[in-house]
Enzyme design. Structure first.
Site, PDB file in Angstrom:
ATOM      1  N   LYS A  37       0.813  -1.230   0.000  1.00 44.29           N
ATOM      2  CA  LYS A  37       0.000   0.000   0.000  1.00 44.29           C
ATOM      3  C   LYS A  37       0.842   1.274   0.000  1.00 44.29           C
ATOM      4  O   LYS A  37       2.008   1.271   0.371  1.00 44.29           O
ATOM      5  CB  LYS A  37      -0.965  -0.027   1.186  1.00 44.29           C
ATOM      6  CG  LYS A  37      -2.104  -1.014   0.910  1.00 44.29           C
ATOM      7  CD  LYS A  37      -3.236  -0.894   1.878  1.00 44.29           C
ATOM      8  CE  LYS A  37      -4.354  -1.843   1.424  1.00 44.29           C
ATOM      9  NZ  LYS A  37      -5.346  -2.063   2.456  1.00 44.29           N
ATOM     10  N   ARG A  90      -3.938 -10.085   4.727  1.00 49.97           N
ATOM     11  CA  ARG A  90      -4.317 -10.090   3.305  1.00 49.97           C
ATOM     12  C   ARG A  90      -3.098  -9.603   2.520  1.00 49.97           C
ATOM     13  O   ARG A  90      -2.695  -8.444   2.673  1.00 49.97           O
ATOM     14  CB  ARG A  90      -5.525  -9.169   3.107  1.00 49.97           C
ATOM     15  CG  ARG A  90      -6.061  -9.118   1.682  1.00 49.97           C
ATOM     16  CD  ARG A  90      -7.240  -8.149   1.604  1.00 49.97           C
ATOM     17  NE  ARG A  90      -7.810  -8.126   0.267  1.00 49.97           N
ATOM     18  CZ  ARG A  90      -7.315  -7.421  -0.742  1.00 49.97           C
ATOM     19  NH1 ARG A  90      -6.253  -6.668  -0.566  1.00 49.97           N
ATOM     20  NH2 ARG A  90      -7.882  -7.464  -1.924  1.00 49.97           N
TER      21      ARG A  90
HETATM   22  C1  9MG Z   1     -10.161  -5.159  -1.148  1.00 49.81           C
HETATM   23  N1  9MG Z   1      -9.161  -4.700  -0.216  1.00 49.81           N
HETATM   24  C2  9MG Z   1      -8.067  -3.937  -0.502  1.00 49.81           C
HETATM   25  N2  9MG Z   1      -7.381  -3.690   0.612  1.00 49.81           N
HETATM   26  C3  9MG Z   1      -8.046  -4.313   1.626  1.00 49.81           C
HETATM   27  C4  9MG Z   1      -7.842  -4.426   2.993  1.00 49.81           C
HETATM   28  O1  9MG Z   1      -6.835  -3.824   3.601  1.00 49.81           O
HETATM   29  N3  9MG Z   1      -8.724  -5.134   3.721  1.00 49.81           N
HETATM   30  C5  9MG Z   1      -9.788  -5.733   3.138  1.00 49.81           C
HETATM   31  N4  9MG Z   1     -10.625  -6.434   3.918  1.00 49.81           N
HETATM   32  N5  9MG Z   1     -10.025  -5.659   1.825  1.00 49.81           N
HETATM   33  C6  9MG Z   1      -9.173  -4.948   1.080  1.00 49.81           C
END
Ligand code: 9MG
Length: 277
Positions: A222, A256
């Site tokens: 990110k 994730r």
């Molecule tokens: C779809 N998406 C993109 N970044 C995310 C994040 O940090 N958490 C979740 N739950 N979905 C995300």
């Protein structure tokens, strides 16, 4: 906290942190966007992530990167459903990342075991769509919407505001008939938050963990990591691994990530240290 997450026909045990591998089927996602736009390529990528050790996958047909435009229902269905269908035999749960109740219903009918909703089932009919299934849900906090969310977000107390929002959405789910064992929550790093907000939330993750359902954290590649390190998305592996590790150390149970194999190694080292006498 519950020790399991019920996801359709799967029961995930949460005695170790789990890895959710990201499969974006979008032409514009900020990291892997454009690389998995064909169905066959997305299926192959998903299978590779499972071989690398993903415990679950998150399949998305609409980008949520800052500034991104919404896609139509038909477009999103056309991206997601064929990939989901091609992964029916996988022995890990597949989450579908969507905010649209119609996509949720189609994905759940097509075998999705979880819905990951960056609007925390906020759309009319979303709670009902998930409640009518046995799937799990990830309720994420976002301030605003992807197109405008990074335009000077302001919080008086970011941790308390995110915590209170997630507590309200857990209560809404339970009232709608979604058991707590089917719920995960996510502070939504990067969604309507400055770098400082994201860091404050990471430090204060314990307050979110205290809500008593598993916390999912997404820092992978990110832009906050880019601001901290000065690196482009393709060069953010090390910082993504650091953030995932810190999130787990602060109580996250699911991370994730785009980089499953490397995350697996990091978590193996943590496990070895924690398991040491
Ligand atoms: C779809 N998406 C993109 N970044 C995310 C994040 O940090 N958490 C979740 N739950 N979905 C995300």
């Amino acid at each position: 906290m519950t020790g399991i997450l019920r996801c359709g026909r799967f029961r995930l045990t949460l005695d170790r942190p789990l890895i959710m591998g990201v499969v974006n089927v979008t032409p514009d996602s900020f990291y892997d966007g454009g690389r998995h736009v064909s169905t066959a390529a997305a299926i192959a990528h998903a299978r590779r992530l499972v071989e690398e050790g993903a415990d679950l996958l998150d399949l998305g047909g609409e980008s949520s990167r800052p500034g991104s435009e919404a896609v139509s229902l038909d477009q999103e269905l056309a991206r997601v459903l064929p990939v989901l269908d091609g992964l029916r035999d996988l022995e890990v749960p597949i989450s579908v990342d969507t905010t649209k109740p119609a996509v949720m219903r189609a994905a759940l009918a097509g075998g999705a075991a979880m819905i990951n909703d960056i609007t925390a089932l906020g759309a009319p009919g979303a709670l009902e769509a998930v409640a009518a299934s046995a799937a799990a849900v990830c309720l994420m906090h976002m301030r605003g919407e992807p197109k405008t969310m990074q335009a000077e977000p302001v919080y008086a107390d970011v941790v308390a505001e995110v915590r209170d929002f997630l507590a309200t959405r857990i209560a809404a789910c339970v009232a709608a008939g979604i058991a707590r064992e089917r719920i995960t929550i996510d502070p939504g790093f990067g969604f309507g938050k400055t770098v400082e907000h994201n860091l404050t939330l990471l430090r204060g993750l314990g307050a979110i963990v205290a809500l008593g359902v598993p916390v999912l954290a997404g820092w992978s590649r990110k832009s906050s990591l880019g601001r901290i390190t000065g690196r482009a998305a393709e060069e953010r592996l090390a910082s993504s691994l650091a953030a995932a590790l810190i999130a787990v150390q602060h109580g996250a149970r699911i991370v994730r990530v785009h980089d499953v194999a490397a995350t697996r190694d990091v978590l193996a080292v943590l496990d070895a240290v924690q398991g040491a006498p």
